[in-house]
Design a protein around this motif. Structure first.
Motif, PDB file in Angstrom:
ATOM      1  N   SER A  41       0.851  -1.192   0.000  1.00  0.00           N
ATOM      2  CA  SER A  41       0.000   0.000   0.000  1.00  0.00           C
ATOM      3  C   SER A  41       0.882   1.236   0.000  1.00  0.00           C
ATOM      4  O   SER A  41       2.088   1.151   0.195  1.00  0.00           O
ATOM      5  N   THR A  47      -2.755   8.187   1.094  1.00  0.00           N
ATOM      6  CA  THR A  47      -3.873   8.277   0.137  1.00  0.00           C
ATOM      7  C   THR A  47      -4.848   9.378   0.554  1.00  0.00           C
ATOM      8  O   THR A  47      -5.281  10.191  -0.272  1.00  0.00           O
ATOM      9  N   GLU A 129       1.140   4.827  -3.958  1.00  0.00           N
ATOM     10  CA  GLU A 129       1.653   3.465  -4.154  1.00  0.00           C
ATOM     11  C   GLU A 129       2.861   3.463  -5.082  1.00  0.00           C
ATOM     12  O   GLU A 129       3.747   2.615  -4.952  1.00  0.00           O
ATOM     13  N   ARG A 209     -11.002   2.463  -2.770  1.00  0.00           N
ATOM     14  CA  ARG A 209     -10.302   2.577  -1.486  1.00  0.00           C
ATOM     15  C   ARG A 209     -10.079   1.198  -0.860  1.00  0.00           C
ATOM     16  O   ARG A 209     -10.930   0.324  -0.946  1.00  0.00           O
ATOM     17  N   GLY A 210      -8.940   1.046  -0.247  1.00  0.00           N
ATOM     18  CA  GLY A 210      -8.605  -0.251   0.357  1.00  0.00           C
ATOM     19  C   GLY A 210      -8.277  -1.310  -0.681  1.00  0.00           C
ATOM     20  O   GLY A 210      -8.231  -2.499  -0.382  1.00  0.00           O
ATOM     21  N   SER A 212      -5.691  -2.421  -2.151  1.00  0.00           N
ATOM     22  CA  SER A 212      -4.450  -3.199  -2.226  1.00  0.00           C
ATOM     23  C   SER A 212      -4.652  -4.679  -1.908  1.00  0.00           C
ATOM     24  O   SER A 212      -3.966  -5.532  -2.463  1.00  0.00           O
TER      25      SER A 212
HETATM   26  N1  ASP Z   1      -3.758   3.201  -0.299  1.00  0.00           N
HETATM   27  C1  ASP Z   1      -5.093   2.827  -0.683  1.00  0.00           C
HETATM   28  C2  ASP Z   1      -6.082   3.305   0.335  1.00  0.00           C
HETATM   29  O1  ASP Z   1      -5.700   3.825   1.365  1.00  0.00           O
HETATM   30  C3  ASP Z   1      -5.240   1.385  -0.944  1.00  0.00           C
HETATM   31  C4  ASP Z   1      -4.949   0.467   0.210  1.00  0.00           C
HETATM   32  O2  ASP Z   1      -4.183   0.831   1.094  1.00  0.00           O
HETATM   33  O3  ASP Z   1      -5.460  -0.641   0.232  1.00  0.00           O
HETATM   34  O4  ASP Z   1      -7.267   3.198   0.110  1.00  0.00           O
END
Ligand code: ASP
Ligand code: MG
Length: 473
Positions: A41, A47, A129, A209-210, A212
């Motif tokens: 990430s 982010t 990233e 979002r999220g 990764s």
């Molecule tokens: N950096 C991205 C986020 O904060 C993806 C991740 O961390 O999963 O959403």
């Protein structure tokens, strides 16, 4: 050869110390004969900060946006300088500067045109990233791991739905075969960013979002990995929140469906939808703690092993409201429910639980500022009452299926607590009910005491409980 995709989240790469721990974990896997492919990430909070910079620029706050970018530049430069001191250090810093120069250019442009499109937003967040993965690859090399930085955008090919791009499986498999396989065959450890991708025209996209974890699962699926490890900052999935109930135990193994139910009800370890590509290919997913790497974590598999306890975990969702709609004037007529749901739809308000009787409908939703407007619309059709400060307790387990007397045991354990709404059946593996928020912690402790008294040692980490019970020497 045992290929393992190791995904490290933002907290596992948040600073030089965390990246150092991550490098040691990967080196350990290599030493034990495993072949890792690493997905990372952005460093924690990056982010969010990039999104804030984008928002500021698009509102004309050029100075504010550039100030955020400048702080991020320093954080990445400092991290790189702390981790990489040998040859390549100067080139790495120059590379970081070049990236942040180009980010600044995008932000200045945005501050001039004052319109933030999803496409530009994806471009801006991709810097998180892109830079973390490059720094981490260099830090690995310096620590003796033969690593190779890979730009995720050359591999994760998606459609053009910016901010929630859909991976194109066939293309992704092809790219992984062309660009990752040869590195792995040479004995190198590829390091790539999660979350980001590109469409076929090469324009940067993100998976949401999220995202990764999703990248980890996609790469694991494409390479037919033997396992996917999701490294985070907790020991895995627990029987309940240990802050509320100190007796909570780590769940050693859980089914994908159970993990999905828990995530829906607020357990934040990972979003199982994102690991679906792995589950479909029967690749086990492990949730592990980069601050406690000796711990064996939680294994998520497609079919749950039989468990002697009916439940695996108890989740709680707080800050909910109940809306009671009493159809005093029209009773339950044809089309009535669809009218009610249309109102929630209009206000883009998702409904968690529904229960109906001849004359009334009760619904639960996240408490939010749209409630008065929703109630006003509903009151054109019926009498409406709504009440906040409610909590949903959700018990999850494959073995609820077909067990007699389960409801009696559950409600027996909390007979001292007033239950407002009950639901079982939407999913055969969850039983949930609504209570006052102030009773939630007590209900969780009572249920945990009732159902995790003699936990099945094949499923739960009972050793930890035994250790805690022993007097300190
Ligand atoms: N950096 C991205 C986020 O904060 C993806 C991740 O961390 O999963 O959403
Ligand atoms: Mg994450």
């Amino acid at each position: 050869m045992s290929l393992v995709v190791m995904k490290f989240g933002g907290t596992s790469v948040e600073d030089p110390a965390a990246i150092g721990r991550t490098a040691a974990i990967v080196a350990g896997r290599v030493a034990s004969g495993k072949t890792p492919v690493v997905v990372v990430s952005a460093m924690s909070k990056v982010t969010d900060q990039l999104l804030r910079a984008a928002a500021a620029a698009s509102q004309g706050d050029r100075t504010g946006a550039l100030a955020i970018s400048s702080r991020l530049r320093c954080r990445h430069r400092d991290t790189a300088a702390a981790l990489v001191k040998g040859p390549g250090a100067a080139a790495l810093i120059a590379w970081i500067d070049e990236k942040f120069d180009s980010l600044d250019e995008v932000l200045r442009g945005l501050a001039a045109i004052l319109e933030l499109t999803p496409r530009i937003s994806d471009l801006i967040v991709s810097y998180g990233e892109r830079t973390s993965s490059r720094i981490i690859a260099a830090a690995f090399s310096e620590r003796g791991i033969d690593s190779a930085h890979v730009d995720a955008r050359d591999i994760v090919i998606t459609d053009s739905t910016y901010q929630k791009a859909v991976p194109q499986d066939a293309l992704l498999d092809k790219r992984a075969a062309e660009k990752l396989r040869p590195l792995v065959a040479e004995g190198k450890v590829p390091v790539m960013g999660g979350f980001i991708g590109s469409n076929e025209a090469g324009i940067t996209t993100t998976l949401g979002r999220g995202g990764s974890d999703f990248t980890g699962a996609l790469i694991g699926g494409a390479l037919q990995a033997d396992a996917i490890e999701i490294w985070t900052d907790v020991d895995g999935i627990m029987t309940t929140d240990p802050r509320v109930c100190p007796e909570a135990l780590r769940v050693k193994v859980i089914s994908f469906e159970e993990a999905a139910e828990l995530a829906y009800f607020g357990a934040k370890v990972l979003h199982p939808a994102t690991i679906l590509p792995a589950v479909k290919k029967n690749i086990p997913v492990l949730v592990l703690n980069s601050r406690n790497p000796g711990n064996e974590g939680t294994r998520i598999i497609s079919l749950a092993p039989h468990c002697k306890s009916p439940f695996k975990s108890i989740a709680v969702k707080k800050k909910l409201s109940i809306i009671d709609v009493v159809a005093s004037r029209m009773l339950m007529t044809h089309g009535y429910l669809s009218e009610i749901f249309a109102i929630f739809d209009k206000h883009q308000c998702p409904v968690d639980m529904v229960s109906t009787s001849e004359v009334s409908v009760s619904l639960t939703v996240d408490s939010n500022d749209k409630l008065p407007a929703i109630a006003a619309d509903l009151s054109l059709h019926a009498d409406v009452k709504y009440e906040g400060k409610k909590a949903l307790i959700c018990l999850v387990g494959e073995d609820i299926r077909g067990q007699n007397g389960m409801a009696a045991q559950v409600f027996g354990a909390i007979r001292h607590i007033n239950v407002r709404m009950i639901s079982q059946g939407a999913s055969e593996i969850n039983m949930s009910f609504m209570i006052e928020e102030e009773d939630a912690d007590e209900a969780v402790r009572a249920l945990h005491a009732a159902f995790f008294q003699n936990p099945d040692p094949a499923i739960f980490d009972v050793e930890a409980r035994k250790l805690a019970a022993e007097p300190a020497k």
